[in-house]
Design a protein around this motif. Structure first.
Motif, short mmCIF file in Angstrom:
data_model
loop_
_atom_site.label_atom_id
_atom_site.label_comp_id
_atom_site.label_asym_id
_atom_site.label_seq_id
_atom_site.Cartn_x
_atom_site.Cartn_y
_atom_site.Cartn_z
N UNK A 120 11.50 -12.21 -9.72
CA UNK A 120 11.31 -11.45 -8.47
C UNK A 120 9.99 -10.70 -8.49
N UNK A 121 9.62 -10.17 -9.63
CA UNK A 121 8.33 -9.50 -9.76
C UNK A 121 7.19 -10.50 -9.59
N UNK A 122 7.32 -11.68 -10.21
CA UNK A 122 6.28 -12.69 -10.08
C UNK A 122 6.11 -13.11 -8.63
N UNK A 123 7.22 -13.30 -7.92
CA UNK A 123 7.15 -13.72 -6.51
C UNK A 123 6.50 -12.64 -5.66
N UNK A 124 6.80 -11.38 -5.93
CA UNK A 124 6.23 -10.28 -5.15
C UNK A 124 4.73 -10.17 -5.37
N UNK A 125 4.28 -10.28 -6.62
CA UNK A 125 2.84 -10.18 -6.89
C UNK A 125 2.10 -11.37 -6.31
N UNK A 126 2.71 -12.56 -6.36
CA UNK A 126 2.09 -13.75 -5.79
C UNK A 126 2.01 -13.64 -4.27
N UNK A 127 2.99 -12.99 -3.67
CA UNK A 127 2.96 -12.80 -2.22
C UNK A 127 1.72 -12.01 -1.81
N UNK A 128 1.42 -10.96 -2.55
CA UNK A 128 0.25 -10.14 -2.23
C UNK A 128 -1.04 -10.93 -2.41
#
Length: 209
Positions: A120-128
């Protein structure tokens, strides 16, 4: 026997923990925070957080993922309203988020956690990052900027991050509203930011004719 937790129970506890943990991690550092301290600050027993989280690192990952998602949402909203030829709205949204939420911003970029452990952290940082990349891809495709969109994006990110961290550390000139009387020739933080934007924009602008 422990009460069965409903999805609402879990969400409410996790959100309460996020608020407490964000401040704790940002002010004391990841190594300076314990699960027992977080439980005490939240007003629950020392073992209660373990019903919701494996350990302190999972709480930290949740805090950072939430911060990245708020950051990305701010950039996305700015990009939707920005004129096609204007990059400044996104840049301003980037810096505004950091100044509005300094604890969150520092936790986002001062720490590293394994993406495979915290998807979930990886997906959030990739979103940005994806939002920034798509923004500059559109500008290059439209012929407004020239070069590799990813490279341009990283250059903007590095420059904005440097400005932001100096601002958070109070190492830049004061904002206009805080300038002392009589400081006629003193630069302001806003002027420094505007100069950075101009330099980056001119350096990446496509040359026509």
């Amino acid at each position: 026997m422990p009460k069965t937790l409903s999805p609402d129970d879990i969400q409410q506890f996790r959100e309460a923990m996020r608020h407490v943990a964000e401040n704790a991690f940002a002010t004391r550092g990841a190594e300076g925070v314990t699960m027992r301290e977080l439980a005490r600050e939240l007003g629950c027993s020392a073992m209660t957080p373990y019903r919701y989280f494996r350990d302190k690192d999972e709480i930290l990952a949740m805090v950072r993922a939430a911060a990245f998602n708020r950051f990305a949402a701010r950039l996305e909203a700015a990009a939707q309203t920005a004129p096609e030829t204007d990059h400044s709205v996104v840049s301003e949204a980037y810096v505004a988020f950091a100044l509005d939420e300094p604890h969150a911003y520092r936790l986002m970029f001062d720490l590293a956690q394994h993406a495979s452990v915290y998807p979930e952290l990886a997906a959030a940082s990739q979103r940005a990052w994806r939002m920034l990349g798509e923004h500059f891809e559109r500008l290059v495709t439209a012929g407004i900027l020239e070069g590799d969109p990813q490279l341009i994006g990283y250059a903007y990110w590095a420059s904005l991050h440097g400005f932001t961290m100096l601002a958070l550390a109070n190492q830049l000139p004061l904002p206009q509203v805080q300038q002392p009387a009589g400081a006629v020739n003193s630069p302001t933080r806003e002027a420094v930011f505007a100069q950075i934007r101009r330099m980056l924009w001119r350096g990446a602008q496509a040359q026509h004719g």
